[in-house]
Design a protein around this motif. Structure first.
Motif, short mmCIF file in Angstrom:
data_model
loop_
_atom_site.label_atom_id
_atom_site.label_comp_id
_atom_site.label_asym_id
_atom_site.label_seq_id
_atom_site.Cartn_x
_atom_site.Cartn_y
_atom_site.Cartn_z
N ASP A 366 0.86 -1.17 0.00
CA ASP A 366 0.00 0.00 0.00
C ASP A 366 0.90 1.23 0.00
O ASP A 366 2.10 1.13 0.24
N ARG A 367 0.31 2.36 -0.28
CA ARG A 367 1.04 3.62 -0.17
C ARG A 367 0.04 4.69 0.25
O ARG A 367 -0.92 4.98 -0.45
N ILE A 368 0.27 5.24 1.43
CA ILE A 368 -0.58 6.29 1.97
C ILE A 368 0.32 7.41 2.47
O ILE A 368 1.36 7.16 3.08
N ARG A 369 -0.07 8.64 2.20
CA ARG A 369 0.64 9.80 2.72
C ARG A 369 -0.34 10.68 3.47
O ARG A 369 -1.52 10.73 3.12
N THR A 370 0.15 11.35 4.49
CA THR A 370 -0.74 12.18 5.29
C THR A 370 -0.05 13.46 5.73
O THR A 370 1.17 13.50 5.92
N VAL A 371 -0.84 14.50 5.86
CA VAL A 371 -0.38 15.80 6.36
C VAL A 371 -1.30 16.21 7.49
O VAL A 371 -2.52 16.26 7.30
N VAL A 372 -0.74 16.50 8.65
CA VAL A 372 -1.56 16.98 9.76
C VAL A 372 -1.18 18.43 10.04
O VAL A 372 -0.01 18.81 9.97
N SER A 373 -2.19 19.24 10.28
CA SER A 373 -1.99 20.64 10.61
C SER A 373 -2.68 20.92 11.94
O SER A 373 -3.12 20.00 12.64
N LYS A 374 -2.81 22.17 12.31
CA LYS A 374 -3.41 22.51 13.59
C LYS A 374 -4.80 21.91 13.75
O LYS A 374 -5.14 21.35 14.79
N ASP A 375 -5.62 22.02 12.71
CA ASP A 375 -7.03 21.61 12.82
C ASP A 375 -7.42 20.45 11.92
O ASP A 375 -8.49 19.87 12.10
N PHE A 376 -6.57 20.09 10.94
CA PHE A 376 -7.00 19.14 9.92
C PHE A 376 -5.99 18.01 9.73
O PHE A 376 -4.80 18.17 9.99
N ARG A 377 -6.51 16.88 9.27
CA ARG A 377 -5.66 15.79 8.78
C ARG A 377 -6.08 15.48 7.35
O ARG A 377 -7.25 15.23 7.07
N TYR A 378 -5.07 15.51 6.47
CA TYR A 378 -5.26 15.18 5.06
C TYR A 378 -4.61 13.83 4.79
O TYR A 378 -3.50 13.56 5.27
N ILE A 379 -5.29 12.97 4.04
CA ILE A 379 -4.77 11.64 3.70
C ILE A 379 -4.89 11.44 2.21
O ILE A 379 -5.93 11.73 1.60
N ARG A 380 -3.83 10.92 1.59
CA ARG A 380 -3.84 10.59 0.16
C ARG A 380 -3.62 9.08 0.01
O ARG A 380 -2.60 8.55 0.48
N ASN A 381 -4.59 8.40 -0.60
CA ASN A 381 -4.50 6.97 -0.86
C ASN A 381 -4.06 6.73 -2.30
O ASN A 381 -4.76 7.14 -3.23
N TYR A 382 -2.95 6.05 -2.49
CA TYR A 382 -2.43 5.81 -3.83
C TYR A 382 -2.90 4.48 -4.42
O TYR A 382 -2.70 4.24 -5.60
N PHE A 383 -3.51 3.63 -3.58
CA PHE A 383 -4.11 2.39 -4.06
C PHE A 383 -5.56 2.33 -3.57
O PHE A 383 -5.93 1.43 -2.80
N PRO A 384 -6.41 3.25 -4.00
CA PRO A 384 -7.77 3.31 -3.46
C PRO A 384 -8.60 2.06 -3.75
O PRO A 384 -9.53 1.75 -3.02
N GLU A 385 -8.23 1.35 -4.82
CA GLU A 385 -8.99 0.15 -5.18
C GLU A 385 -8.70 -1.02 -4.24
O GLU A 385 -9.43 -2.02 -4.25
N ARG A 386 -7.67 -0.91 -3.43
CA ARG A 386 -7.34 -1.94 -2.46
C ARG A 386 -8.01 -1.57 -1.14
O ARG A 386 -7.68 -0.56 -0.53
N PRO A 387 -8.97 -2.37 -0.68
CA PRO A 387 -9.76 -1.97 0.49
C PRO A 387 -8.93 -1.93 1.77
O PRO A 387 -7.83 -2.49 1.84
N MET A 388 -9.48 -1.28 2.79
CA MET A 388 -8.81 -1.21 4.09
C MET A 388 -8.49 -2.62 4.60
O MET A 388 -7.43 -2.86 5.18
N LEU A 389 -9.41 -3.55 4.39
CA LEU A 389 -9.19 -4.90 4.87
C LEU A 389 -8.69 -5.83 3.77
O LEU A 389 -9.13 -6.97 3.65
N GLN A 390 -7.74 -5.32 2.97
CA GLN A 390 -7.07 -6.25 2.06
C GLN A 390 -6.22 -7.20 2.89
O GLN A 390 -5.99 -6.99 4.08
N ALA A 391 -5.76 -8.26 2.27
CA ALA A 391 -5.00 -9.30 2.99
C ALA A 391 -3.87 -8.69 3.81
O ALA A 391 -3.11 -7.86 3.31
N GLY A 392 -3.76 -9.13 5.07
CA GLY A 392 -2.73 -8.60 5.94
C GLY A 392 -2.37 -9.57 7.05
O GLY A 392 -3.00 -10.63 7.21
N TYR A 393 -1.41 -9.19 7.85
CA TYR A 393 -0.85 -10.11 8.85
C TYR A 393 -1.83 -10.43 9.97
O TYR A 393 -1.66 -11.41 10.70
N ARG A 394 -2.88 -9.62 10.14
CA ARG A 394 -3.84 -9.86 11.22
C ARG A 394 -5.04 -10.69 10.78
O ARG A 394 -6.02 -10.80 11.52
#
Length: 507
Positions: A366-394
Protein backbone atom coordinates in the motif's frame (compact mmCIF):
# COMPACT_ATOMS: atom_id res chain seq x y z
CA UNK A 1 49.20 32.95 63.95
CA UNK A 2 52.20 32.23 61.70
CA UNK A 3 50.65 28.86 60.77
CA UNK A 4 47.38 30.54 59.78
CA UNK A 5 49.20 33.13 57.62
CA UNK A 6 51.27 30.38 56.00
CA UNK A 7 48.11 28.40 55.24
CA UNK A 8 46.50 31.44 53.60
CA UNK A 9 49.60 31.99 51.45
CA UNK A 10 49.54 28.34 50.37
CA UNK A 11 45.81 28.56 49.55
CA UNK A 12 46.42 31.66 47.48
CA UNK A 13 49.29 29.97 45.64
CA UNK A 14 47.12 26.94 44.87
CA UNK A 15 44.27 29.09 43.59
CA UNK A 16 46.64 31.21 41.51
CA UNK A 17 48.20 28.28 39.72
CA UNK A 18 45.83 25.38 40.33
CA UNK A 19 42.28 26.68 40.38
CA UNK A 20 40.32 26.41 37.13
CA UNK A 21 38.00 29.01 35.71
CA UNK A 22 34.34 28.20 35.02
CA UNK A 23 35.27 27.66 31.39
CA UNK A 24 38.02 25.23 32.42
CA UNK A 25 35.79 23.15 34.67
CA UNK A 26 34.29 20.35 32.60
CA UNK A 27 30.51 20.29 32.87
CA UNK A 28 29.25 16.77 33.41
CA UNK A 29 27.18 15.68 30.46
CA UNK A 30 23.71 14.37 31.21
CA UNK A 31 22.76 10.77 30.67
CA UNK A 32 19.93 10.40 28.16
CA UNK A 33 17.39 7.58 28.16
CA UNK A 34 14.72 6.76 25.63
CA UNK A 35 11.89 4.67 27.07
CA UNK A 36 10.29 3.49 23.84
CA UNK A 37 6.90 1.82 24.09
CA UNK A 38 5.71 -0.52 21.38
CA UNK A 39 2.42 0.38 19.68
CA UNK A 40 1.05 2.63 22.42
CA UNK A 41 -1.60 5.32 21.93
CA UNK A 42 -1.80 8.06 24.59
CA UNK A 43 -4.79 6.72 26.52
CA UNK A 44 -3.42 8.24 29.73
CA UNK A 45 -4.59 10.53 32.46
CA UNK A 46 -2.10 13.25 31.57
CA UNK A 47 -3.66 13.39 28.10
CA UNK A 48 -7.10 13.85 29.59
CA UNK A 49 -8.34 10.36 28.80
CA UNK A 50 -11.58 10.05 30.75
CA UNK A 51 -11.24 6.30 31.33
CA UNK A 52 -7.62 6.26 32.47
CA UNK A 53 -7.57 9.47 34.52
CA UNK A 54 -6.11 8.47 37.89
CA UNK A 55 -5.03 5.06 36.58
CA UNK A 56 -1.66 6.00 35.04
CA UNK A 57 -0.21 7.84 38.08
CA UNK A 58 3.50 7.30 37.36
CA UNK A 59 3.31 8.47 33.76
CA UNK A 60 1.08 11.37 34.82
CA UNK A 61 3.65 12.48 37.41
CA UNK A 62 6.40 12.01 34.83
CA UNK A 63 4.54 14.45 32.58
CA UNK A 64 3.95 16.91 35.42
CA UNK A 65 7.64 16.86 36.33
CA UNK A 66 8.69 17.48 32.73
CA UNK A 67 7.35 18.71 29.41
CA UNK A 68 4.26 17.07 27.91
CA UNK A 69 3.68 17.23 24.15
CA UNK A 70 0.02 16.82 23.16
CA UNK A 71 0.52 16.75 19.36
CA UNK A 72 3.47 14.40 18.83
CA UNK A 73 3.39 12.22 15.71
CA UNK A 74 5.26 9.20 14.43
CA UNK A 75 6.64 9.35 10.90
CA UNK A 76 4.97 6.02 10.08
CA UNK A 77 2.23 3.91 11.67
CA UNK A 78 4.41 0.79 11.73
CA UNK A 79 7.50 0.02 13.78
CA UNK A 80 10.46 -0.60 11.44
CA UNK A 81 9.77 2.41 9.22
CA UNK A 82 9.18 4.67 12.22
CA UNK A 83 12.28 3.38 14.02
CA UNK A 84 14.43 3.75 10.90
CA UNK A 85 13.52 7.43 10.82
CA UNK A 86 13.94 7.91 14.56
CA UNK A 87 17.42 6.36 14.72
CA UNK A 88 18.72 8.49 11.84
CA UNK A 89 16.74 11.67 12.39
CA UNK A 90 15.75 11.52 8.72
CA UNK A 91 12.37 10.64 7.20
CA UNK A 92 12.29 6.97 6.16
CA UNK A 93 11.02 7.89 2.70
CA UNK A 94 14.20 9.91 2.12
CA UNK A 95 16.59 7.10 3.05
CA UNK A 96 14.63 4.37 1.26
CA UNK A 97 13.80 2.58 4.51
CA UNK A 98 10.04 3.09 4.22
CA UNK A 99 8.94 -0.49 3.45
CA UNK A 100 8.34 -2.52 6.60
CA UNK A 101 10.97 -5.17 7.31
CA UNK A 102 13.09 -4.54 4.23
CA UNK A 103 16.87 -4.98 3.89
CA UNK A 104 16.79 -8.30 5.72
CA UNK A 105 15.99 -11.97 5.59
CA UNK A 106 15.28 -13.75 8.89
CA UNK A 107 16.64 -13.28 12.40
CA UNK A 108 20.33 -13.98 12.77
CA UNK A 109 21.12 -14.48 9.09
CA UNK A 110 23.71 -12.45 7.24
CA UNK A 111 21.88 -10.17 4.80
CA UNK A 112 23.06 -10.73 1.22
CA UNK A 113 24.37 -7.80 -0.79
CA UNK A 114 21.34 -7.59 -3.08
CA UNK A 115 19.01 -7.02 -0.11
CA UNK A 116 21.09 -4.43 1.70
CA UNK A 117 19.77 -0.90 1.91
CA UNK A 118 22.64 1.36 2.87
CA UNK A 119 22.27 4.79 4.39
CA UNK A 120 23.52 7.69 2.25
CA UNK A 121 27.25 8.30 2.45
CA UNK A 122 28.17 10.49 5.42
CA UNK A 123 24.98 9.78 7.36
CA UNK A 124 25.41 8.39 10.86
CA UNK A 125 22.82 7.07 13.27
CA UNK A 126 22.01 8.85 16.54
CA UNK A 127 23.82 6.17 18.62
CA UNK A 128 26.97 6.54 16.50
CA UNK A 129 26.95 10.31 16.86
CA UNK A 130 26.50 9.98 20.62
CA UNK A 131 29.38 7.49 20.80
CA UNK A 132 31.55 9.96 18.92
CA UNK A 133 30.67 12.53 21.60
CA UNK A 134 31.97 10.25 24.35
CA UNK A 135 28.79 8.48 25.38
CA UNK A 136 28.43 4.84 26.38
CA UNK A 137 25.56 3.69 24.17
CA UNK A 138 23.23 0.71 24.60
CA UNK A 139 19.91 -0.64 23.41
CA UNK A 140 17.99 -2.96 25.67
CA UNK A 141 15.53 -4.44 23.23
CA UNK A 142 14.42 -3.66 19.75
CA UNK A 143 16.38 -2.43 16.74
CA UNK A 144 14.19 -3.23 13.73
CA UNK A 145 15.87 -0.84 11.28
CA UNK A 146 15.35 -1.20 7.54
CA UNK A 147 18.96 -0.52 6.57
CA UNK A 148 22.22 -2.44 6.72
CA UNK A 149 24.39 -1.78 9.76
CA UNK A 150 26.79 -3.35 12.21
CA UNK A 151 25.06 -3.48 15.59
CA UNK A 152 28.40 -3.30 17.37
CA UNK A 153 29.05 0.05 15.70
CA UNK A 154 25.84 1.44 17.21
CA UNK A 155 25.64 -0.18 20.63
CA UNK A 156 27.74 -1.71 23.35
CA UNK A 157 27.20 -5.44 23.16
CA UNK A 158 27.05 -7.40 26.40
CA UNK A 159 27.20 -11.16 26.31
CA UNK A 160 28.45 -12.41 22.97
CA UNK A 161 26.15 -15.41 23.23
CA UNK A 162 23.21 -13.00 23.08
CA UNK A 163 24.55 -11.11 20.09
CA UNK A 164 22.78 -11.49 16.76
CA UNK A 165 24.17 -10.01 13.54
CA UNK A 166 20.77 -9.77 11.82
CA UNK A 167 18.34 -6.89 12.06
CA UNK A 168 14.93 -8.26 12.92
CA UNK A 169 12.89 -7.18 15.87
CA UNK A 170 13.83 -7.75 19.48
CA UNK A 171 17.52 -8.46 19.47
CA UNK A 172 19.04 -6.20 22.04
CA UNK A 173 21.25 -7.49 24.82
CA UNK A 174 18.78 -9.29 27.03
CA UNK A 175 19.09 -6.51 29.51
CA UNK A 176 15.84 -5.62 31.15
CA UNK A 177 12.88 -7.61 32.39
CA UNK A 178 11.19 -4.50 33.82
CA UNK A 179 12.43 -5.33 37.32
CA UNK A 180 16.21 -5.43 37.09
CA UNK A 181 19.07 -4.25 34.93
CA UNK A 182 22.00 -6.43 33.86
CA UNK A 183 24.58 -6.54 31.06
CA UNK A 184 24.24 -4.07 28.23
CA UNK A 185 22.73 -1.06 30.00
CA UNK A 186 24.09 1.74 32.16
CA UNK A 187 25.52 -0.65 34.78
CA UNK A 188 27.70 -2.32 32.14
CA UNK A 189 29.95 0.66 31.46
CA UNK A 190 33.45 0.32 32.93
CA UNK A 191 33.84 4.00 33.75
CA UNK A 192 30.93 4.97 35.98
CA UNK A 193 31.65 8.65 35.27
CA UNK A 194 31.11 8.17 31.54
CA UNK A 195 27.78 9.61 30.38
CA UNK A 196 25.44 7.16 28.71
CA UNK A 197 22.71 7.22 26.09
CA UNK A 198 20.36 4.27 26.07
CA UNK A 199 17.16 2.85 24.67
CA UNK A 200 14.98 0.71 26.90
CA UNK A 201 12.13 -0.85 24.97
CA UNK A 202 8.88 -1.78 26.68
CA UNK A 203 6.13 -3.89 25.17
CA UNK A 204 3.48 -1.20 25.55
CA UNK A 205 0.41 -1.93 23.48
CA UNK A 206 1.58 -5.42 22.61
CA UNK A 207 1.92 -7.05 26.01
CA UNK A 208 1.95 -4.55 28.86
CA UNK A 209 -1.76 -5.19 29.54
CA UNK A 210 -0.60 -8.17 31.61
CA UNK A 211 1.21 -5.87 34.06
CA UNK A 212 -1.89 -4.00 35.24
CA UNK A 213 -1.93 -3.47 39.02
CA UNK A 214 -4.28 -5.61 41.11
CA UNK A 215 -7.83 -4.30 41.00
CA UNK A 216 -7.10 -1.96 38.11
CA UNK A 217 -7.89 -4.17 35.14
CA UNK A 218 -10.76 -3.03 32.94
CA UNK A 219 -13.41 -5.51 31.78
CA UNK A 220 -14.31 -5.72 28.10
CA UNK A 221 -17.59 -3.83 28.53
CA UNK A 222 -16.01 -0.99 30.54
CA UNK A 223 -14.79 0.88 27.46
CA UNK A 224 -17.10 2.17 24.70
CA UNK A 225 -16.05 1.43 21.12
CA UNK A 226 -15.48 4.09 18.45
CA UNK A 227 -18.32 3.98 15.88
CA UNK A 228 -16.05 2.87 13.05
CA UNK A 229 -15.91 -0.58 14.72
CA UNK A 230 -18.86 -2.99 14.99
CA UNK A 231 -19.93 -3.48 18.60
CA UNK A 232 -19.01 -7.14 18.98
CA UNK A 233 -17.03 -9.03 21.67
CA UNK A 234 -13.76 -9.37 19.73
CA UNK A 235 -13.63 -5.63 18.99
CA UNK A 236 -14.52 -4.69 22.57
CA UNK A 237 -11.83 -7.04 23.89
CA UNK A 238 -9.14 -5.62 21.58
CA UNK A 239 -10.09 -2.03 22.31
CA UNK A 240 -10.21 -2.55 26.08
CA UNK A 241 -6.90 -4.36 26.00
CA UNK A 242 -5.21 -1.19 24.83
CA UNK A 243 -6.57 0.80 27.75
CA UNK A 244 -5.22 -1.91 30.02
CA UNK A 245 -1.90 -1.75 28.16
CA UNK A 246 -1.61 1.91 29.15
CA UNK A 247 -2.23 0.97 32.78
CA UNK A 248 0.31 -1.83 32.53
CA UNK A 249 2.86 0.44 30.89
CA UNK A 250 2.53 2.70 33.91
CA UNK A 251 3.83 -0.18 36.04
CA UNK A 252 6.65 -0.86 33.62
CA UNK A 253 7.77 2.77 33.59
CA UNK A 254 7.65 2.81 37.40
CA UNK A 255 10.01 -0.16 37.56
CA UNK A 256 12.50 1.49 35.21
CA UNK A 257 12.46 4.73 37.20
CA UNK A 258 12.96 2.82 40.45
CA UNK A 259 15.95 1.01 38.96
CA UNK A 260 17.50 4.30 37.84
CA UNK A 261 17.05 5.72 41.32
CA UNK A 262 18.43 2.58 42.99
CA UNK A 263 21.53 2.74 40.80
CA UNK A 264 22.07 6.44 41.51
CA UNK A 265 21.49 7.36 37.87
CA UNK A 266 18.16 9.18 38.03
CA UNK A 267 19.29 12.67 39.03
CA UNK A 268 21.62 13.21 36.08
CA UNK A 269 19.43 11.49 33.46
CA UNK A 270 17.15 13.16 30.92
CA UNK A 271 14.34 10.76 30.05
CA UNK A 272 12.26 10.72 26.88
CA UNK A 273 9.09 8.61 27.02
CA UNK A 274 7.30 7.95 23.73
CA UNK A 275 5.95 5.26 21.43
CA UNK A 276 6.95 4.25 17.91
CA UNK A 277 3.32 4.54 16.68
CA UNK A 278 -0.27 4.03 17.77
CA UNK A 279 -2.33 1.10 18.98
CA UNK A 280 -1.62 -2.42 17.78
CA UNK A 281 -4.77 -3.92 19.29
CA UNK A 282 -7.28 -2.35 16.96
CA UNK A 283 -7.68 -2.07 13.21
CA UNK A 284 -7.43 1.38 11.58
CA UNK A 285 -4.76 2.45 14.05
CA UNK A 286 -1.48 0.61 13.49
CA UNK A 287 -0.54 0.61 9.79
CA UNK A 288 -2.97 3.41 8.92
CA UNK A 289 -2.54 7.16 8.81
CA UNK A 290 -5.42 8.33 10.97
CA UNK A 291 -4.75 9.89 14.36
CA UNK A 292 -4.97 6.44 15.98
CA UNK A 293 -1.92 5.25 14.06
CA UNK A 294 0.13 8.46 14.04
CA UNK A 295 -0.50 10.23 17.37
CA UNK A 296 1.87 9.08 20.12
CA UNK A 297 2.65 10.04 23.72
CA UNK A 298 5.77 12.15 24.18
CA UNK A 299 7.13 13.62 27.39
CA UNK A 300 10.61 14.68 28.48
CA UNK A 301 11.85 15.15 32.03
CA UNK A 302 15.20 15.68 33.68
CA UNK A 303 17.49 18.12 35.42
CA UNK A 304 18.17 20.43 32.52
CA UNK A 305 17.77 24.25 32.25
CA UNK A 306 15.65 23.90 29.11
CA UNK A 307 13.14 21.55 30.74
CA UNK A 308 10.57 23.67 32.55
CA UNK A 309 8.57 21.26 34.71
CA UNK A 310 4.82 21.39 34.20
CA UNK A 311 5.02 22.72 30.66
CA UNK A 312 2.40 21.50 28.20
CA UNK A 313 3.19 22.05 24.51
CA UNK A 314 0.43 21.95 21.91
CA UNK A 315 2.86 22.47 19.03
CA UNK A 316 2.97 19.95 16.21
CA UNK A 317 5.92 17.67 16.88
CA UNK A 318 7.51 14.81 14.93
CA UNK A 319 9.49 11.97 16.48
CA UNK A 320 12.27 13.26 14.24
CA UNK A 321 12.49 16.11 16.76
CA UNK A 322 13.33 13.55 19.46
CA UNK A 323 16.42 12.59 17.45
CA UNK A 324 17.58 16.19 17.07
CA UNK A 325 16.82 17.12 20.69
CA UNK A 326 18.76 14.12 21.97
CA UNK A 327 21.86 15.12 20.05
CA UNK A 328 21.58 18.73 21.19
CA UNK A 329 21.28 17.72 24.85
CA UNK A 330 24.32 15.48 24.40
CA UNK A 331 26.35 18.41 23.12
CA UNK A 332 26.50 17.10 19.55
CA UNK A 333 26.51 19.54 16.65
CA UNK A 334 23.40 18.80 14.63
CA UNK A 335 24.12 17.37 11.17
CA UNK A 336 22.59 19.43 8.36
CA UNK A 337 20.77 16.40 6.96
CA UNK A 338 18.48 16.07 10.00
CA UNK A 339 14.78 16.58 9.35
CA UNK A 340 13.86 17.36 12.96
CA UNK A 341 14.54 20.29 15.29
CA UNK A 342 15.89 20.67 18.80
CA UNK A 343 12.63 21.23 20.68
CA UNK A 344 14.38 23.42 23.25
CA UNK A 345 16.53 25.51 20.92
CA UNK A 346 16.26 29.29 21.14
CA UNK A 347 15.52 29.42 17.42
CA UNK A 348 12.96 26.58 17.54
CA UNK A 349 10.16 27.25 15.08
CA UNK A 350 6.99 25.18 15.45
CA UNK A 351 5.98 23.71 12.06
CA UNK A 352 2.60 24.25 10.42
CA UNK A 353 2.50 20.67 9.13
CA UNK A 354 3.84 17.22 9.99
CA UNK A 355 4.09 14.54 7.30
CA UNK A 356 3.46 10.83 7.78
CA UNK A 357 3.82 7.86 5.44
CA UNK A 358 2.74 4.24 5.18
CA UNK A 359 4.14 1.84 2.59
CA UNK A 360 4.43 -1.96 2.36
CA UNK A 361 3.68 -3.57 5.74
CA UNK A 362 4.85 -7.17 5.90
CA UNK A 363 3.49 -8.49 2.57
CA UNK A 364 0.63 -5.99 2.22
CA UNK A 365 1.51 -3.43 -0.43
CA UNK A 366 0.00 0.00 0.00
CA UNK A 367 1.04 3.62 -0.17
CA UNK A 368 -0.58 6.29 1.97
CA UNK A 369 0.64 9.80 2.72
CA UNK A 370 -0.74 12.18 5.29
CA UNK A 371 -0.38 15.80 6.36
CA UNK A 372 -1.56 16.98 9.76
CA UNK A 373 -1.99 20.64 10.61
CA UNK A 374 -3.41 22.51 13.59
CA UNK A 375 -7.03 21.61 12.82
CA UNK A 376 -7.00 19.14 9.92
CA UNK A 377 -5.66 15.79 8.78
CA UNK A 378 -5.26 15.18 5.06
CA UNK A 379 -4.77 11.64 3.70
CA UNK A 380 -3.84 10.59 0.16
CA UNK A 381 -4.50 6.97 -0.86
CA UNK A 382 -2.43 5.81 -3.83
CA UNK A 383 -4.11 2.39 -4.06
CA UNK A 384 -7.77 3.31 -3.46
CA UNK A 385 -8.99 0.15 -5.18
CA UNK A 386 -7.34 -1.94 -2.46
CA UNK A 387 -9.76 -1.97 0.49
CA UNK A 388 -8.81 -1.21 4.09
CA UNK A 389 -9.19 -4.90 4.87
CA UNK A 390 -7.07 -6.25 2.06
CA UNK A 391 -5.00 -9.30 2.99
CA UNK A 392 -2.73 -8.60 5.94
CA UNK A 393 -0.85 -10.11 8.85
CA UNK A 394 -3.84 -9.86 11.22
CA UNK A 395 -6.15 -11.96 9.04
CA UNK A 396 -6.20 -14.84 11.54
CA UNK A 397 -7.15 -12.60 14.45
CA UNK A 398 -10.76 -12.60 15.70
CA UNK A 399 -11.11 -8.87 15.05
CA UNK A 400 -10.60 -9.49 11.31
CA UNK A 401 -12.41 -12.81 11.06
CA UNK A 402 -15.49 -11.42 12.81
CA UNK A 403 -15.38 -8.27 10.70
CA UNK A 404 -15.40 -10.31 7.49
CA UNK A 405 -18.18 -12.53 8.82
CA UNK A 406 -20.39 -9.50 9.49
CA UNK A 407 -19.56 -8.16 6.05
CA UNK A 408 -20.62 -11.44 4.45
CA UNK A 409 -23.84 -11.46 6.48
CA UNK A 410 -24.65 -7.82 5.65
CA UNK A 411 -24.65 -6.77 9.30
CA UNK A 412 -22.28 -3.80 9.16
CA UNK A 413 -23.46 -0.19 9.24
CA UNK A 414 -23.34 1.64 5.88
CA UNK A 415 -20.25 3.55 7.02
CA UNK A 416 -18.44 0.42 8.23
CA UNK A 417 -19.27 -1.44 5.01
CA UNK A 418 -18.01 1.33 2.76
CA UNK A 419 -15.01 2.28 4.88
CA UNK A 420 -13.61 -1.21 5.39
CA UNK A 421 -14.66 -3.05 2.24
CA UNK A 422 -15.38 -0.38 -0.36
CA UNK A 423 -13.16 1.62 -2.67
CA UNK A 424 -11.22 4.15 -0.65
CA UNK A 425 -11.37 7.83 -1.58
CA UNK A 426 -8.24 9.15 -3.26
CA UNK A 427 -8.23 12.03 -0.81
CA UNK A 428 -9.52 12.38 2.73
CA UNK A 429 -9.79 15.53 4.83
CA UNK A 430 -10.96 15.67 8.43
CA UNK A 431 -11.58 18.46 10.92
CA UNK A 432 -9.90 17.00 14.01
CA UNK A 433 -11.72 19.19 16.51
CA UNK A 434 -15.20 18.68 15.13
CA UNK A 435 -14.69 15.08 14.02
CA UNK A 436 -12.17 13.36 16.35
CA UNK A 437 -13.06 9.91 14.96
CA UNK A 438 -12.30 11.14 11.41
CA UNK A 439 -15.42 9.75 9.81
CA UNK A 440 -16.79 12.79 7.97
CA UNK A 441 -14.64 13.20 4.86
CA UNK A 442 -14.61 16.87 3.82
CA UNK A 443 -12.50 16.38 0.69
CA UNK A 444 -15.42 16.72 -1.71
CA UNK A 445 -17.18 19.58 0.09
CA UNK A 446 -16.82 22.86 -1.81
CA UNK A 447 -16.51 24.96 1.34
CA UNK A 448 -13.28 23.10 2.18
CA UNK A 449 -11.74 23.31 -1.28
CA UNK A 450 -9.14 25.85 -0.19
CA UNK A 451 -8.14 23.81 2.89
CA UNK A 452 -7.89 20.69 0.73
CA UNK A 453 -5.72 22.46 -1.85
CA UNK A 454 -3.45 23.83 0.89
CA UNK A 455 -2.73 20.39 2.33
CA UNK A 456 -2.48 18.74 -1.08
CA UNK A 457 0.08 21.31 -2.19
CA UNK A 458 2.07 20.83 1.01
CA UNK A 459 2.24 17.09 0.35
CA UNK A 460 3.12 17.42 -3.33
CA UNK A 461 5.91 19.88 -2.57
CA UNK A 462 7.26 17.61 0.15
CA UNK A 463 7.26 14.58 -2.17
CA UNK A 464 9.23 16.50 -4.76
CA UNK A 465 11.62 18.28 -2.38
CA UNK A 466 12.51 15.13 -0.43
CA UNK A 467 12.41 12.75 -3.40
CA UNK A 468 9.95 10.50 -1.56
CA UNK A 469 11.18 7.00 -2.42
CA UNK A 470 7.69 5.59 -2.07
CA UNK A 471 6.80 6.98 -5.48
CA UNK A 472 9.06 4.37 -7.10
CA UNK A 473 8.37 0.60 -7.31
CA UNK A 474 10.06 -1.47 -4.63
CA UNK A 475 13.21 -3.29 -5.67
CA UNK A 476 12.36 -6.72 -7.08
CA UNK A 477 14.89 -8.43 -4.79
CA UNK A 478 13.19 -6.96 -1.73
CA UNK A 479 9.79 -8.10 -3.00
CA UNK A 480 11.08 -11.57 -3.72
CA UNK A 481 12.57 -11.83 -0.21
CA UNK A 482 9.20 -10.80 1.21
CA UNK A 483 7.44 -13.38 -0.94
CA UNK A 484 9.86 -16.12 0.13
CA UNK A 485 9.39 -15.20 3.77
CA UNK A 486 5.58 -15.53 3.61
CA UNK A 487 4.81 -17.91 0.75
CA UNK A 488 4.47 -21.07 2.84
CA UNK A 489 2.26 -19.53 5.51
CA UNK A 490 -1.45 -20.28 5.09
CA UNK A 491 -2.54 -16.69 5.69
CA UNK A 492 -0.48 -15.64 2.65
CA UNK A 493 -0.91 -18.70 0.47
CA UNK A 494 -4.69 -18.77 0.79
CA UNK A 495 -5.31 -15.03 0.58
CA UNK A 496 -5.84 -12.78 -2.40
CA UNK A 497 -2.54 -10.95 -2.09
CA UNK A 498 -1.22 -8.07 -4.16
CA UNK A 499 -0.53 -8.76 -7.86
CA UNK A 500 3.08 -7.60 -7.48
CA UNK A 501 3.86 -11.12 -6.21
CA UNK A 502 2.47 -12.90 -9.28
CA UNK A 503 5.85 -12.79 -11.01
CA UNK A 504 7.30 -15.07 -8.32
CA UNK A 505 4.34 -17.46 -8.28
CA UNK A 506 4.71 -18.11 -12.01
CA UNK A 507 8.34 -18.99 -11.59
Amino acid sequence: MKKIILSLYLLGFICLFGCKSKEQIAVKKPNILWIVAEDLSPFMGCYGDSINIGHTPIIDKFAKDGVLFTRAYATAPVCSASRSALITGVMQTTTGTHNHRSSRTTDGEVVPEELRINLPEGMKTIPELMKDAGYFVFNSGKDDYNFHYNRKALYAVGNEKDYKPGMNGWQGNKAVNYMSVTDGVWSARKDKNQPWFGQVQIMGGKKDAKYVRDGEKLADNDVPLPPYFPDIPSQRKAWTEHYNANRGSDVTVENILKQLEKDGELENTIIFFFSDHGSNSSLRHKQFCYEGGMLVPLMIKGNHPAIDAGTVSNDLVSLLDVSATTLAMGGVSLPKYLDGQDLFAKDYNAPEYVIGARDRCDYTIDRIRTVVSKDFRYIRNYFPERPMLQAGYRDNKPIVKDFKKLHKEGKLTPYQEEHWFGIRPKEELYNLKQDPHQMNNLAEKLEYAAVLAEHRTELENWIQNTDDKGQYPEDVNQLKATYNLWKDRPRFRDAKVNPEYDQFKLK
